[in-house]
Design a protein around this motif. Structure first.
Motif, PDB file in Angstrom:
ATOM      1  N   THR A   8       0.838  -1.207   0.000  1.00 14.29           N
ATOM      2  CA  THR A   8       0.000   0.000   0.000  1.00 14.29           C
ATOM      3  C   THR A   8       0.868   1.251   0.000  1.00 14.29           C
ATOM      4  O   THR A   8       2.085   1.179   0.096  1.00 14.29           O
ATOM      5  CB  THR A   8      -0.920   0.036   1.237  1.00 14.29           C
ATOM      6  N   GLU A   9       0.201   2.413  -0.067  1.00 12.56           N
ATOM      7  CA  GLU A   9       0.898   3.704  -0.043  1.00 12.56           C
ATOM      8  C   GLU A   9       1.714   3.878   1.229  1.00 12.56           C
ATOM      9  O   GLU A   9       2.789   4.450   1.228  1.00 12.56           O
ATOM     10  CB  GLU A   9      -0.122   4.851  -0.130  1.00 12.56           C
ATOM     11  N   THR A  10       1.172   3.393   2.339  1.00  8.61           N
ATOM     12  CA  THR A  10       1.842   3.564   3.632  1.00  8.61           C
ATOM     13  C   THR A  10       2.941   2.533   3.858  1.00  8.61           C
ATOM     14  O   THR A  10       3.689   2.637   4.826  1.00  8.61           O
ATOM     15  CB  THR A  10       0.811   3.462   4.771  1.00  8.61           C
ATOM     16  N   GLY A  11       3.052   1.529   2.978  1.00  6.15           N
ATOM     17  CA  GLY A  11       4.098   0.525   3.105  1.00  6.15           C
ATOM     18  C   GLY A  11       3.616  -0.786   3.686  1.00  6.15           C
ATOM     19  O   GLY A  11       4.416  -1.700   3.904  1.00  6.15           O
ATOM     20  N   ASP A  12       2.311  -0.915   3.963  1.00  8.99           N
ATOM     21  CA  ASP A  12       1.774  -2.175   4.485  1.00  8.99           C
ATOM     22  C   ASP A  12       1.699  -3.193   3.361  1.00  8.99           C
ATOM     23  O   ASP A  12       1.279  -2.882   2.254  1.00  8.99           O
ATOM     24  CB  ASP A  12       0.357  -1.953   5.054  1.00  8.99           C
ATOM     25  N   ARG A  13       2.077  -4.445   3.670  1.00  9.34           N
ATOM     26  CA  ARG A  13       2.010  -5.515   2.667  1.00  9.34           C
ATOM     27  C   ARG A  13       0.614  -6.124   2.647  1.00  9.34           C
ATOM     28  O   ARG A  13       0.098  -6.521   3.675  1.00  9.34           O
ATOM     29  CB  ARG A  13       3.018  -6.620   2.994  1.00  9.34           C
ATOM     30  N   LEU A  14       0.064  -6.183   1.458  1.00 12.95           N
ATOM     31  CA  LEU A  14      -1.227  -6.844   1.297  1.00 12.95           C
ATOM     32  C   LEU A  14      -1.045  -8.302   0.906  1.00 12.95           C
ATOM     33  O   LEU A  14      -2.009  -9.068   0.914  1.00 12.95           O
ATOM     34  CB  LEU A  14      -2.074  -6.125   0.240  1.00 12.95           C
ATOM     35  N   GLY A  15       0.171  -8.670   0.530  1.00 13.57           N
ATOM     36  CA  GLY A  15       0.465 -10.051   0.192  1.00 13.57           C
ATOM     37  C   GLY A  15       0.522 -10.287  -1.304  1.00 13.57           C
ATOM     38  O   GLY A  15       0.365  -9.377  -2.119  1.00 13.57           O
ATOM     39  N   VAL A  16       0.739 -11.554  -1.673  1.00 16.64           N
ATOM     40  CA  VAL A  16       0.826 -11.952  -3.074  1.00 16.64           C
ATOM     41  C   VAL A  16      -0.581 -12.228  -3.586  1.00 16.64           C
ATOM     42  O   VAL A  16      -1.364 -12.931  -2.938  1.00 16.64           O
ATOM     43  CB  VAL A  16       1.712 -13.207  -3.229  1.00 16.64           C
ATOM     44  N   MET A  17      -0.912 -11.643  -4.746  1.00 11.75           N
ATOM     45  CA  MET A  17      -2.245 -11.848  -5.327  1.00 11.75           C
ATOM     46  C   MET A  17      -2.159 -11.760  -6.840  1.00 11.75           C
ATOM     47  O   MET A  17      -1.144 -11.338  -7.392  1.00 11.75           O
ATOM     48  CB  MET A  17      -3.241 -10.823  -4.773  1.00 11.75           C
TER      49      MET A  17
END
Length: 175
Positions: A8-17
């Motif tokens: 994300t913009e803030t650097g949080d990982r959403l994972g592999v998709m």
């Protein structure tokens, strides 16, 4: 379908998709999906506002360029039959240019038969270089160019750093 690691913009990982799912998430937030590390396994993509990202990058580049100084070549012209006051005046101009961090081309222009006495120009150029030797050195020695003689003076490398705190404390303890 290829898979990507989404951040994300803030650097949080959403994972592999899946790529299509990552694009849909970006569109849901009215943002863009930008590939930031194509060589990684899996490739890394970031959800962000691309227009703002480009603006921030160009702003950083402008700030970096602002701190740089490009060295320019100023020119001061003299004549072989110049008075002492005029030499002093021209020397002050040379000092201003060198203090600004620029190189200075000092030229002596000959007219008519003056070219038969190049030693006058050499003496004049030496006099100017001696008057500014505390802040400038000769970059290019005097040489004949067409109907004139010139040399290039460059600023000396000086340390503009303030005295260190250790040196200041040593001076205070000595008193």
């Amino acid at each position: 379908m290829p898979e990507v690691l989404v951040v994300t913009e803030t650097g949080d990982r959403l994972g592999v998709m899946q790529t299509t799912e990552a694009i849909q998430r970006a569109q849901d937030q009215d943002l863009d999906l930008v590939e930031v590390a194509p060589g990684a396994q899996p490739p890394v993509c970031r959800i962000l506002d691309y227009g703002r990202y480009r603006y921030e990058q160009s702003k950083k580049e402008r700030e970096l360029r602002k701190g740089q100084h490009t060295q320019e070549l100023g020119e001061v012209r003299l004549r072989p039959k110049i008075g002492q006051h005029d030499i002093d005046f021209k020397t002050r101009t040379v000092r201003k240019l060198i203090d600004g961090g620029d190189k200075v081309k000092v030229s002596v222009i000959f007219r008519g038969r003056e070219a038969t006495h190049p030693e006058l120009a050499i003496n004049l150029l030496k006099k100017v270089s001696e008057q500014v030797e505390d802040i400038a050195g000769i970059d290019t020695a005097p040489q004949l160019e067409g109907r004139g003689m010139s040399m290039i003076l460059a600023p000396l490398k000086r340390k503009h750093a303030a005295p260190s705190k250790q040196a200041e404390s040593a001076e205070q303890t000595a008193e």
